[in-house]
Motif scaffolding. Sequence first.
Motif, mmCIF file in Angstrom:
data_model
loop_
_atom_site.group_PDB
_atom_site.id
_atom_site.type_symbol
_atom_site.label_atom_id
_atom_site.label_comp_id
_atom_site.label_asym_id
_atom_site.label_seq_id
_atom_site.Cartn_x
_atom_site.Cartn_y
_atom_site.Cartn_z
ATOM 1 N N LEU A 1 9.653 34.819 -25.275
ATOM 2 C CA LEU A 1 10.161 34.864 -26.639
ATOM 3 C C LEU A 1 9.807 36.152 -27.366
ATOM 4 C CD1 LEU A 1 9.100 31.273 -27.711
ATOM 5 C CD2 LEU A 1 11.437 32.148 -27.841
ATOM 6 N N ALA B 1 7.329 30.454 -23.630
ATOM 7 C CA ALA B 1 6.541 30.604 -24.859
ATOM 8 C C ALA B 1 5.102 30.908 -24.476
ATOM 9 C CB ALA B 1 6.600 29.314 -25.662
ATOM 10 N N THR B 2 4.402 31.579 -25.362
ATOM 11 C CA THR B 2 2.963 31.784 -25.167
ATOM 12 C C THR B 2 2.224 30.893 -26.169
ATOM 13 O OG1 THR B 2 3.193 33.703 -26.596
ATOM 14 C CG2 THR B 2 3.135 34.106 -24.221
ATOM 15 N N PHE C 1 1.222 39.549 -24.598
ATOM 16 C CA PHE C 1 1.781 38.308 -24.074
ATOM 17 C C PHE C 1 2.136 38.461 -22.598
ATOM 18 C CE2 PHE C 1 3.186 36.688 -28.522
ATOM 19 C CZ PHE C 1 1.955 36.083 -28.695
HETATM 20 C C1 GLP Z 1 2.391 32.182 -31.209
HETATM 21 C C2 GLP Z 1 3.724 32.514 -30.523
HETATM 22 C C3 GLP Z 1 4.602 31.318 -30.503
HETATM 23 C C4 GLP Z 1 3.732 30.101 -30.340
HETATM 24 C C5 GLP Z 1 2.979 29.862 -31.614
HETATM 25 C C6 GLP Z 1 1.964 28.722 -31.553
HETATM 26 O O1 GLP Z 1 1.778 33.203 -31.820
HETATM 27 N N1 GLP Z 1 4.448 33.659 -30.997
HETATM 28 O O2 GLP Z 1 5.571 31.445 -29.472
HETATM 29 O O3 GLP Z 1 4.505 28.980 -30.068
HETATM 30 O O4 GLP Z 1 2.408 31.063 -32.076
HETATM 31 O O5 GLP Z 1 0.784 29.089 -30.915
HETATM 32 P P1 GLP Z 1 -0.290 28.045 -30.421
HETATM 33 O O6 GLP Z 1 0.309 27.319 -29.295
HETATM 34 O O7 GLP Z 1 -1.453 28.890 -29.991
HETATM 35 O O8 GLP Z 1 -0.581 27.157 -31.571
#
Ligand code: GLP
Length: 265
Positions: free
Chosen positions: A66, A35-36, A80
């Motif tokens: 993802l 995950a990012t 990403f």
């Molecule tokens: C992003 C990603 C997700 C991520 C989520 C939360 O944009 N698409 O994979 O888990 O939004 O982001 P953050 O960790 O910056 O709150």
Amino acid sequence: MDIVIRTTAGQAERLTAALVADYLRAHPRAVLGCATGRTFEPVYAMLAAMHAEGGLNFRGVTTFNLDEYVGLDQADRRSFRAYMVEHLFSKVDIAAENAHLPDASAPDLAAECRAYEQAIQDAGGIGLQLLGIGLTGHIGFNEPGSALQSRTRTKALSELTRRQNAESFGGVENVPLRAITMGIGTILDARTCLLLATGEAKAQVVADALEGPVSASVPASALQFHPDCAVVLDEAAASRLKNTSYYVSTYEREPEWAPYRERGL
Ligand code: GLP
């Protein structure tokens, strides 16, 4: 679902990093779903530090991210892929050919989505899938309304999600309108899921996802169907849950968490 609450974000991140590291040590040829987002930056930093100290290697590991913004070149610093290179890939010994993200600059996006699903299958499926949660309740970029059995496809981003990610684009108007994302069905196929959420801003969506009804309106609620899903929260992200004492006692008493308690995590 195993819901674990740690006091601070730092503790939640350290526990998450330890869970990932233990999985990778037990499965040297692991297929890791990545995950990012800001939530995972400290976790990747901890994994990189473990690698630097010699206690963790990624030589046999394959990763699948993802999601990716449609239209951004893979070299784009806001992509990403660039995030993953900066926070993990450049700091560990993963083979470049084993680090996969959807190519959202591909001329035929539908074909790219099919190929991504196929590549996951060819790798033997995802063993451990890391997940954050967006303010809309998304996992990956599966925005509200996403089919609970969806596969990798393009998805329009909601206004809220685009605002949430505006900072790295220098304003919401520059955030791409669409992304390629693994589907909810793709995510649910992972053998184990591990969701990390920290901070007060996530409290309501975490409560909706974990204790509300399963609904396409809160895509992360689909994780309630997953037979092996751990959720790690800090107290702020857990603050709107109702069944808190049960979750606290899970970590304090259940034998599967004993090795982590003993390590002071
Ligand atoms: C992003 C990603 C997700 C991520 C989520 C939360 O944009 N698409 O994979 O888990 O939004 O982001 P953050 O960790 O910056 O709150």
